[in-house]
Design a protein around this motif. Structure first.
Motif, mmCIF file in Angstrom:
data_model
loop_
_atom_site.group_PDB
_atom_site.id
_atom_site.type_symbol
_atom_site.label_atom_id
_atom_site.label_comp_id
_atom_site.label_asym_id
_atom_site.label_seq_id
_atom_site.Cartn_x
_atom_site.Cartn_y
_atom_site.Cartn_z
ATOM 1 N N TYR A 1 0.857 -1.186 0.000
ATOM 2 C CA TYR A 1 0.000 0.000 0.000
ATOM 3 C C TYR A 1 0.888 1.230 0.000
ATOM 4 O O TYR A 1 1.569 1.524 0.985
ATOM 5 C CB TYR A 1 -0.926 0.009 1.211
ATOM 6 C CG TYR A 1 -1.960 1.112 1.148
ATOM 7 C CD1 TYR A 1 -3.012 1.041 0.246
ATOM 8 C CD2 TYR A 1 -1.882 2.219 1.977
ATOM 9 C CE1 TYR A 1 -3.970 2.047 0.173
ATOM 10 C CE2 TYR A 1 -2.832 3.233 1.916
ATOM 11 C CZ TYR A 1 -3.868 3.142 1.006
ATOM 12 O OH TYR A 1 -4.805 4.150 0.928
ATOM 13 N N THR A 2 0.888 1.968 -1.114
ATOM 14 C CA THR A 2 1.799 3.102 -1.286
ATOM 15 C C THR A 2 1.079 4.430 -1.481
ATOM 16 O O THR A 2 1.727 5.456 -1.683
ATOM 17 C CB THR A 2 2.718 2.861 -2.496
ATOM 18 O OG1 THR A 2 1.914 2.690 -3.673
ATOM 19 C CG2 THR A 2 3.573 1.613 -2.297
ATOM 20 N N ARG A 3 -0.250 4.433 -1.444
ATOM 21 C CA ARG A 3 -0.980 5.683 -1.644
ATOM 22 C C ARG A 3 -0.701 6.670 -0.518
ATOM 23 O O ARG A 3 -0.564 6.289 0.646
ATOM 24 C CB ARG A 3 -2.490 5.434 -1.710
ATOM 25 C CG ARG A 3 -2.965 4.738 -2.976
ATOM 26 C CD ARG A 3 -4.449 4.434 -2.864
ATOM 27 N NE ARG A 3 -4.964 3.811 -4.064
ATOM 28 C CZ ARG A 3 -5.574 4.456 -5.051
ATOM 29 N NH1 ARG A 3 -5.763 5.765 -4.960
ATOM 30 N NH2 ARG A 3 -6.023 3.809 -6.102
ATOM 31 N N MET A 4 -0.637 7.946 -0.899
ATOM 32 C CA MET A 4 -0.503 8.985 0.109
ATOM 33 C C MET A 4 -1.836 9.159 0.856
ATOM 34 O O MET A 4 -2.902 9.015 0.263
ATOM 35 C CB MET A 4 -0.115 10.316 -0.542
ATOM 36 C CG MET A 4 1.331 10.384 -0.964
ATOM 37 S SD MET A 4 2.423 10.411 0.472
ATOM 38 C CE MET A 4 4.004 10.130 -0.337
ATOM 39 N N PRO A 5 -1.771 9.469 2.162
ATOM 40 C CA PRO A 5 -3.007 9.757 2.889
ATOM 41 C C PRO A 5 -3.805 10.862 2.194
ATOM 42 O O PRO A 5 -3.238 11.829 1.673
ATOM 43 C CB PRO A 5 -2.508 10.206 4.262
ATOM 44 C CG PRO A 5 -1.185 9.526 4.415
ATOM 45 C CD PRO A 5 -0.586 9.520 3.034
ATOM 46 N N TYR A 6 -5.118 10.707 2.198
ATOM 47 C CA TYR A 6 -6.001 11.659 1.515
ATOM 48 C C TYR A 6 -7.292 11.789 2.306
ATOM 49 O O TYR A 6 -7.842 10.787 2.783
ATOM 50 C CB TYR A 6 -6.311 11.154 0.110
ATOM 51 C CG TYR A 6 -7.437 11.907 -0.589
ATOM 52 C CD1 TYR A 6 -7.158 13.017 -1.374
ATOM 53 C CD2 TYR A 6 -8.765 11.508 -0.457
ATOM 54 C CE1 TYR A 6 -8.176 13.714 -2.010
ATOM 55 C CE2 TYR A 6 -9.796 12.204 -1.085
ATOM 56 C CZ TYR A 6 -9.493 13.297 -1.861
ATOM 57 O OH TYR A 6 -10.508 13.991 -2.484
ATOM 58 N N PHE A 7 -7.770 13.005 2.480
ATOM 59 C CA PHE A 7 -9.119 13.187 2.998
ATOM 60 C C PHE A 7 -9.703 14.479 2.446
ATOM 61 O O PHE A 7 -9.008 15.291 1.815
ATOM 62 C CB PHE A 7 -9.166 13.156 4.530
ATOM 63 C CG PHE A 7 -8.497 14.309 5.228
ATOM 64 C CD1 PHE A 7 -9.193 15.471 5.520
ATOM 65 C CD2 PHE A 7 -7.177 14.208 5.641
ATOM 66 C CE1 PHE A 7 -8.585 16.528 6.188
ATOM 67 C CE2 PHE A 7 -6.553 15.257 6.320
ATOM 68 C CZ PHE A 7 -7.260 16.414 6.587
ATOM 69 N N PHE A 8 -11.000 14.648 2.671
ATOM 70 C CA PHE A 8 -11.691 15.810 2.113
ATOM 71 C C PHE A 8 -12.771 16.260 3.083
ATOM 72 O O PHE A 8 -13.166 15.524 3.991
ATOM 73 C CB PHE A 8 -12.317 15.459 0.758
ATOM 74 C CG PHE A 8 -13.460 14.473 0.862
ATOM 75 C CD1 PHE A 8 -14.776 14.910 0.866
ATOM 76 C CD2 PHE A 8 -13.217 13.109 0.959
ATOM 77 C CE1 PHE A 8 -15.829 14.008 0.974
ATOM 78 C CE2 PHE A 8 -14.255 12.200 1.068
ATOM 79 C CZ PHE A 8 -15.564 12.654 1.075
ATOM 80 N N THR A 9 -13.232 17.489 2.881
ATOM 81 C CA THR A 9 -14.379 17.972 3.632
ATOM 82 C C THR A 9 -15.156 18.951 2.762
ATOM 83 O O THR A 9 -14.608 19.562 1.840
ATOM 84 C CB THR A 9 -13.956 18.660 4.952
ATOM 85 O OG1 THR A 9 -15.119 18.856 5.772
ATOM 86 C CG2 THR A 9 -13.310 20.014 4.707
ATOM 87 N N ASP A 10 -16.438 19.069 3.072
ATOM 88 C CA ASP A 10 -17.312 20.065 2.447
ATOM 89 C C ASP A 10 -18.079 20.753 3.556
ATOM 90 O O ASP A 10 -18.815 20.099 4.306
ATOM 91 C CB ASP A 10 -18.285 19.403 1.459
ATOM 92 C CG ASP A 10 -17.570 18.783 0.279
ATOM 93 O OD1 ASP A 10 -16.952 19.536 -0.495
ATOM 94 O OD2 ASP A 10 -17.631 17.548 0.121
ATOM 95 N N GLN A 11 -17.895 22.055 3.684
ATOM 96 C CA GLN A 11 -18.588 22.839 4.700
ATOM 97 C C GLN A 11 -19.058 24.141 4.057
ATOM 98 O O GLN A 11 -18.243 24.940 3.602
ATOM 99 C CB GLN A 11 -17.648 23.127 5.880
ATOM 100 C CG GLN A 11 -17.138 21.859 6.569
ATOM 101 C CD GLN A 11 -16.087 22.132 7.618
ATOM 102 O OE1 GLN A 11 -16.100 23.172 8.273
ATOM 103 N NE2 GLN A 11 -15.162 21.187 7.795
ATOM 104 N N TYR A 12 -20.371 24.347 4.018
ATOM 105 C CA TYR A 12 -20.952 25.520 3.374
ATOM 106 C C TYR A 12 -20.438 25.610 1.935
ATOM 107 O O TYR A 12 -20.627 24.650 1.168
ATOM 108 C CB TYR A 12 -20.642 26.798 4.165
ATOM 109 C CG TYR A 12 -20.887 26.699 5.638
ATOM 110 C CD1 TYR A 12 -22.176 26.686 6.150
ATOM 111 C CD2 TYR A 12 -19.821 26.635 6.548
ATOM 112 C CE1 TYR A 12 -22.407 26.597 7.532
ATOM 113 C CE2 TYR A 12 -20.040 26.552 7.911
ATOM 114 C CZ TYR A 12 -21.345 26.541 8.397
ATOM 115 O OH TYR A 12 -21.558 26.459 9.746
#
Length: 414
Positions: free
Chosen positions: A323-334
């Protein structure tokens, strides 16, 4: 010809979230012909959890929209899902799983996809009616029932869950107060400067944000929460309280079975193998060696639950994937949409380019050597690939150039 050895194999997956469902999918996609059992303590098919604090609370999605697979898929793929079932132990020596009715099931491969649980801090009044946490669809449904015009919600915690719920609740006309002990929301994750941008965002949308404040107690009348009392004696009236002060990885089963624990998770190699033979860990609990980063990391991000299972599945059927993917996350606010890539541990400064106040900018977490450890794009949707390249390169860049919007990101590694 069917491999009779594989046909007699049994993969048991503990956990009914995205990671569990994607592990079953990965096994079938990689030709696993044995039996597959998913054990979940919930009564519904595995589903994704990020929408609980985003689209579900906002009203734009319902449970079927973020259920990973429908019932027909599990029938077609011959995957058994054991609902409302809790695993109490597993034995990696004799390869058995014990469930809450006392019975045992044999496995040839075990996959731990147990995820995380909400932290329950010792606050007076936390056991009253009207106090909510958010981890399951039942939690989200209960929370949704107390939102609306004229309602008041007090949120303890200014992290991702707290702020996303604040945004969704404001969209439903709810009065919202957020109490956060740090100087800025999201400060631990993003630093003070970027945290301040989120503070401004929420205040502009009517959230009463109480920073550098701690809760002394949840006030209760007739067994029901009526608000908060802060440490300085200030009272906050509310019809409901959400406690959102973090997540606790569910590793008790692994600890009891004697698996190696690291970073509050289950230690694995880059192929998601644990210290026990034929036992894998994926998702929130996996503290995995990361070949590109040269360290072990554990992140409670949707992307790990989505992508790690494919690597584990390949290895279960005899591969040697990492597993070599870079950490990733997202958010949506307003009106703010954001993507974050990388792992900022060890950063010493945050470099921004663009309009931070106008919420259209990029941010980079950089160490003393000028190496970009992580990057974030806010309302700029064509920069993701270039940010990923900068993070993955692990090479020093000129920070003044990094901050200059006139210099294309793609040229910084030339």
């Amino acid at each position: 010809m069917t491999d009779t050895k594989q046909t007699s194999a049994r993969a048991v997956i503990i956990g009914g979230g995205l990671a569990g469902a994607k592990t079953a999918e990965g096994l079938r996609d990689n030709g696993f012909a044995g039996s597959i059992i998913i054990i979940t303590d919930e009564s519904v098919a595995p589903y994704e959890r990020p929408p609980l604090s985003k689209e579900f609370i906002a009203g734009s999605k319902s449970l079927p929209d973020f259920t990973v697979h429908d019932d027909a898929w599990y029938r077609d793929k011959d995957v058994d899902v054991w609902f409302d079932t809790r695993v109490t132990a597993f034995d990696p020596v004799v390869k058995t799983v014990t469930i809450d009715d006392g019975s045992h099931i044999k496995y040839t491969t075990l996959i731990l996809a147990t995820g995380s649980a909400s932290v329950h801090p010792p606050i007076d009044g936390a056991d009253a009616d009207g106090v909510h946490y958010l981890r399951s669809i039942d939690d989200a449904t209960a929370l949704l029932s107390v939102l609306g015009e004229g309602k008041r919600l007090a949120i303890i915690g200014g992290g991702w869950i707290g702020l996303e719920i604040a945004a969704g609740a404001r969209g439903r006309g709810t009065e919202v107060t957020v109490v956060e002990s740090a100087a800025q929301p999201l400060q631990a994750a993003l630093g003070a400067e970027i945290g301040a941008a989120f503070a401004d965002l929420h205040r502009q949308h009517g959230v009463d944000l109480r920073l550098e404040s701690t809760v002394a107690a949840i006030t209760v009348a007739d067994g029901r929460a009526t608000g908060l009392t802060l440490a300085d004696g200030t009272g906050i009236d509310a019809d409901a309280v959400l406690i959102a002060v973090g997540a606790r990885p569910e590793i008790a089963l692994a600890e009891a079975a004697g698996l190696t624990i690291a970073d509050r998770g289950v230690a694995t190699d880059a192929g998601l193998r644990t210290s026990a033979p034929d036992v894998y860990a994926v998702g929130d609990i996996a503290a995995a060696e990361h070949p590109a980063l040269g360290t072990r990391i554990r992140t409670e991000h949707w992307a790990n639950a989505l992508n790690q299972p494919a690597v584990a599945a390949q290895n279960i059927v005899g591969g040697n994937a990492e597993y070599t993917r870079m950490p990733y996350f997202f958010t949506d606010q307003y009106d703010l949409g954001m993507e974050y890539r990388g792992h900022s541990d060890g950063y010493t400064s945050v470099v921004t380019r663009g309009d931070v106040a106008g919420r259209e900018f990029l941010a980079f977490w950089v160490n003393d050597d000028g190496v970009v450890l992580a990057g974030m794009n806010v309302n700029i949707w064509d920069a993701g690939d270039d940010i990923a390249a900068l993070v993955e390169a692990r090479r020093p860049v000129d920070t003044a150039t990094l901050a200059d919007p006139a210099v294309p990101l793609g040229t910084l590694l030339s």
